[in-house]
Motif scaffolding. Sequence first.
Motif, PDB file in Angstrom:
ATOM      1  N   SER A 234      -9.578   7.140 -10.479  1.00 40.51           N
ATOM      2  CA  SER A 234      -9.447   7.715  -9.014  1.00 40.51           C
ATOM      3  C   SER A 234     -10.049   9.002  -9.225  1.00 40.51           C
ATOM      4  O   SER A 234      -9.726   9.829 -10.279  1.00 40.51           O
TER       5      SER A 234
ATOM      6  N   GLY B 226       0.914  -1.106   0.120  1.00 40.08           N
ATOM      7  CA  GLY B 226       0.146   0.000  -0.014  1.00 40.08           C
ATOM      8  C   GLY B 226       0.927   1.359  -0.168  1.00 40.08           C
ATOM      9  O   GLY B 226       0.414   2.283   0.079  1.00 40.08           O
TER      10      GLY B 226
ATOM     11  N   MET C  71      -2.760   2.035   3.713  1.00 39.92           N
ATOM     12  CA  MET C  71      -2.739   2.245   2.414  1.00 39.92           C
ATOM     13  C   MET C  71      -2.613   3.513   1.930  1.00 39.92           C
ATOM     14  O   MET C  71      -3.635   4.400   2.106  1.00 39.92           O
TER      15      MET C  71
ATOM     16  N   TYR D 168     -10.903  12.509   6.250  1.00 38.65           N
ATOM     17  CA  TYR D 168     -10.524  10.889   6.410  1.00 38.65           C
ATOM     18  C   TYR D 168     -10.817  10.660   7.989  1.00 38.65           C
ATOM     19  O   TYR D 168     -10.324  11.519   8.981  1.00 38.65           O
TER      20      TYR D 168
ATOM     21  N   GLU E  63      -8.239  -2.712  -6.527  1.00 35.53           N
ATOM     22  CA  GLU E  63      -9.546  -3.024  -7.272  1.00 35.53           C
ATOM     23  C   GLU E  63      -9.212  -3.840  -8.803  1.00 35.53           C
ATOM     24  O   GLU E  63      -9.799  -4.721  -9.014  1.00 35.53           O
TER      25      GLU E  63
ATOM     26  N   TRP F 110      -5.064   3.174  -3.677  1.00 35.62           N
ATOM     27  CA  TRP F 110      -6.127   2.548  -3.388  1.00 35.62           C
ATOM     28  C   TRP F 110      -6.829   2.041  -4.842  1.00 35.62           C
ATOM     29  O   TRP F 110      -7.700   0.819  -4.666  1.00 35.62           O
ATOM     30  N   THR F 111      -6.464   2.664  -5.732  1.00 35.89           N
ATOM     31  CA  THR F 111      -7.361   1.944  -7.056  1.00 35.89           C
ATOM     32  C   THR F 111      -6.628   0.676  -7.522  1.00 35.89           C
ATOM     33  O   THR F 111      -7.332  -0.177  -8.110  1.00 35.89           O
TER      34      THR F 111
ATOM     35  N   ARG G 264      -8.130  -2.748   5.151  1.00 36.32           N
ATOM     36  CA  ARG G 264      -7.190  -1.740   5.112  1.00 36.32           C
ATOM     37  C   ARG G 264      -7.699  -0.382   5.451  1.00 36.32           C
ATOM     38  O   ARG G 264      -8.790  -0.107   5.317  1.00 36.32           O
ATOM     39  N   ARG G 265      -6.782   0.556   5.977  1.00 32.54           N
ATOM     40  CA  ARG G 265      -6.977   1.771   6.188  1.00 32.54           C
ATOM     41  C   ARG G 265      -6.158   2.731   5.030  1.00 32.54           C
ATOM     42  O   ARG G 265      -5.074   2.854   5.153  1.00 32.54           O
ATOM     43  N   VAL G 266      -7.207   3.308   4.491  1.00 28.51           N
ATOM     44  CA  VAL G 266      -6.454   4.297   3.581  1.00 28.51           C
ATOM     45  C   VAL G 266      -6.440   5.871   4.227  1.00 28.51           C
ATOM     46  O   VAL G 266      -7.086   6.270   4.784  1.00 28.51           O
TER      47      VAL G 266
ATOM     48  N   ILE H 179      -3.613   6.842  -0.155  1.00 27.57           N
ATOM     49  CA  ILE H 179      -4.912   7.094  -1.095  1.00 27.57           C
ATOM     50  C   ILE H 179      -4.360   7.092  -2.578  1.00 27.57           C
ATOM     51  O   ILE H 179      -5.110   6.929  -3.547  1.00 27.57           O
TER      52      ILE H 179
ATOM     53  N   ARG I 119     -12.289  -4.648   1.184  1.00 28.92           N
ATOM     54  CA  ARG I 119     -11.932  -3.279   1.556  1.00 28.92           C
ATOM     55  C   ARG I 119     -11.868  -2.892   2.911  1.00 28.92           C
ATOM     56  O   ARG I 119     -11.046  -1.915   2.987  1.00 28.92           O
TER      57      ARG I 119
END
Length: 127
Positions: free
Chosen positions: A76, A38, A95, A84, A104, A100-101, A121-123, A97, A118
């Motif tokens: 994104s 991440g 992870m 956040y 997926e 994050w894409t 994890r913590r974005v 930002i 989803r």
Amino acid sequence: MAVYFGKQGQTVTGRTMDWQEDMHTDLWIFPRGMKRDGGMGDQGFKWASKYGSVVSSIYEAGTADGMNEKGLVANSLFLVESEYPSPKGDNRPLMSIAAWTQPELDWDATQDSSQWPRRSRRVIASL
């Protein structure tokens, strides 16, 4: 953003990147089975890709837009007013930002068959 629905289920989308500066965009090709993280070092969320993908990068640091080998597309978006949650008491792997894409695209064949965990994890808002 523009969407075109053609014959035989064909869908084509397009958009602009309305940004105030050059984002140093590159095209990257990622193979399936690639080990990923991440972008947060030892505390980062880790995974291996199930599908290969082609993506456009932003600032040579993360995936802005991409499509995987199954045809799933991810984009994104950025909103400066986003907020956040506080990380206080949250021990999930981190992870960026900017990353994050990519999971997926790495894990999902279609929007309806999403397999990506989803909530595991913590974005955070950091490149």
